[in-house]
Design a protein around this motif. Structure first.
Motif, short mmCIF file in Angstrom:
data_model
loop_
_atom_site.label_atom_id
_atom_site.label_comp_id
_atom_site.label_asym_id
_atom_site.label_seq_id
_atom_site.Cartn_x
_atom_site.Cartn_y
_atom_site.Cartn_z
N GLU A 152 -21.74 -150.84 -10.92
CA GLU A 152 -20.90 -151.11 -9.82
C GLU A 152 -21.74 -150.56 -8.40
N LEU A 153 -22.71 -149.56 -8.43
CA LEU A 153 -23.25 -149.40 -7.45
C LEU A 153 -24.44 -150.35 -7.00
N MET A 154 -25.09 -151.00 -8.15
CA MET A 154 -25.93 -151.90 -7.95
C MET A 154 -25.40 -153.34 -7.28
N MET A 155 -24.20 -153.54 -7.65
CA MET A 155 -23.42 -154.49 -7.09
C MET A 155 -22.99 -154.57 -5.67
N MET A 156 -22.54 -153.40 -5.57
CA MET A 156 -22.06 -152.90 -4.19
C MET A 156 -23.07 -153.05 -3.12
N ALA A 157 -24.24 -152.50 -3.46
CA ALA A 157 -25.59 -152.60 -2.38
C ALA A 157 -25.92 -153.98 -2.32
N LEU A 158 -26.02 -154.71 -3.17
CA LEU A 158 -26.65 -156.14 -3.28
C LEU A 158 -25.57 -157.04 -2.46
N ASP A 159 -24.38 -156.67 -2.69
CA ASP A 159 -23.43 -157.29 -1.94
C ASP A 159 -23.43 -157.15 -0.49
N ALA A 160 -23.69 -155.78 -0.20
CA ALA A 160 -23.94 -155.50 1.10
C ALA A 160 -25.10 -155.96 1.95
N GLY A 161 -26.00 -156.41 1.05
CA GLY A 161 -27.13 -156.83 1.86
C GLY A 161 -28.60 -156.37 1.62
N ALA A 162 -28.45 -155.32 0.29
CA ALA A 162 -29.76 -154.65 -0.12
C ALA A 162 -30.88 -155.67 -0.68
N GLU A 163 -32.04 -155.06 -0.58
CA GLU A 163 -33.26 -156.31 -1.15
C GLU A 163 -33.27 -155.89 -2.52
N ASP A 164 -32.97 -154.72 -2.93
CA ASP A 164 -33.49 -154.34 -4.32
C ASP A 164 -32.78 -152.80 -4.76
N PHE A 165 -32.73 -152.64 -6.01
CA PHE A 165 -32.04 -151.68 -6.39
C PHE A 165 -32.92 -151.32 -7.87
N SER A 166 -33.10 -149.89 -7.95
CA SER A 166 -33.79 -149.32 -9.30
C SER A 166 -33.09 -147.98 -9.27
N ALA A 167 -33.26 -147.81 -10.75
CA ALA A 167 -32.71 -146.45 -11.42
C ALA A 167 -33.97 -145.71 -11.67
N GLU A 168 -34.22 -144.68 -10.86
CA GLU A 168 -35.43 -143.72 -11.03
C GLU A 168 -34.74 -142.44 -11.96
N GLU A 169 -35.69 -141.50 -12.31
CA GLU A 169 -35.42 -140.39 -13.28
C GLU A 169 -34.15 -139.71 -13.07
N ASP A 170 -33.92 -139.52 -11.93
CA ASP A 170 -32.79 -138.62 -11.38
C ASP A 170 -31.92 -139.33 -10.15
N VAL A 171 -32.24 -140.32 -9.70
CA VAL A 171 -31.60 -140.98 -8.59
C VAL A 171 -31.75 -142.52 -8.78
N TYR A 172 -30.83 -143.15 -7.91
CA TYR A 172 -30.82 -144.70 -7.69
C TYR A 172 -31.50 -144.82 -6.21
N GLU A 173 -32.23 -145.70 -6.30
CA GLU A 173 -32.98 -145.96 -5.29
C GLU A 173 -32.61 -147.43 -4.47
N ILE A 174 -32.32 -147.62 -3.18
CA ILE A 174 -31.81 -148.71 -2.72
C ILE A 174 -32.63 -149.22 -1.53
#
Length: 246
Positions: A152-174
């Motif tokens: 859901e967070l990934m779709m939210m970010a990409l729909d808003a115009g983010a270029e990339d999304f990744s899941a790291e060890e303890d965080v999500y990076e947009i």
């Protein structure tokens, strides 16, 4: 997402910042002041001020401090004009370093920054000597929580115009373009998303491995630069050994 985590370098720095909380608040206040001088005290009409406030919030700066900084900058009390200067150079082992400063005394800041580079085995270079190794990007970091759905967070970010999304060890990076940073950040904020870090950064496109004595010297150099009241941001392309500094 392929490549290095942008969060790795931010995280490495953020632990040090926590120990320098009062100094960090002073620097954030300076960023807010420059934003107010540039575009006025109303964040609705000043995107740079909105971004500065978001960065301050991500660093746990109290709202009272933020509002005080805005009032001070927009009132008669603020007679100091800060000049933004960017320095480029190399640390130990050829690590590329970019230093962004806000200063009321160009000569003092240049002298102090140059001295710090030289003391720890680095050297200042000319404008453009390392900036080609970086890209300007918006970096939004969100803490992983059980109640936060990754898809859901990934779709939210990409729909808003983010270029990339990744899941790291303890965080999500947009990752966003600089132009879309405010739009993406505001869209996520409206959905109740809070950030561990929210800022436009110089993100390395290539990394330089550093370890042992060189890594120790470079870390001391970074600490010294961070302690300088005129230095707002330090970006670098060092890749420390796994677990370094923990």
């Amino acid at each position: 997402m392929a490549g290095h985590s942008k969060w790795a370098n931010i995280k490495h720095r953020k632990g040090k910042q926590d120990a320098l909380r009062a100094k960090i608040f002073t620097k954030l206040g300076k960023e807010i002041a420059v934003a107010v001088k540039e575009g006025g005290p109303n964040p609705d009409a000043n995107s740079r001020l909105r971004d500065a406030i978001a960065k301050a919030k991500a660093n746990n700066m109290p709202m009272d401090n933020i509002e005080r900084a805005i009032k001070k900058a927009s009132g008669e009390l603020s007679s100091v004009n800060y000049e933004e200067i960017v320095y480029e150079g190399y640390g130990p082992s050829g690590v590329a370093v970019i230093v962004q400063a806000l200063t009321d005394n160009r000569n003092r800041t240049a002298s102090e920054v140059r001295h710090t580079f030289e003391k720890y085995g680095g050297n200042l270079g000319t404008t453009g000597c390392v900036s080609f190794l970086f890209e300007k990007k918006g970096v939004l970091v969100v803490e992983k929580k059980d109640e936060l759905n990754e898809d859901e967070l990934m779709m939210m970010a990409l729909d808003a115009g983010a270029e990339d999304f990744s899941a790291e060890e303890d965080v999500y990076e947009i990752i966003t373009s600089p132009e879309d940073f405010s739009t993406v950040r505001e869209a996520l904020e409206k959905n109740g998303i809070e950030f561990v870090s929210a800022e436009v950064s110089m993100v390395p496109t290539t990394y330089a491995s550093i370890s042992g004595e060189a890594a120790e010297k470079f870390e001391k150099m970074l600490d010294k630069l961070e302690e300088n009241d005129d230095v707002q941001n330090v970006w670098h392309n060092a890749e420390f050994p796994e677990g370094w500094g923990e």
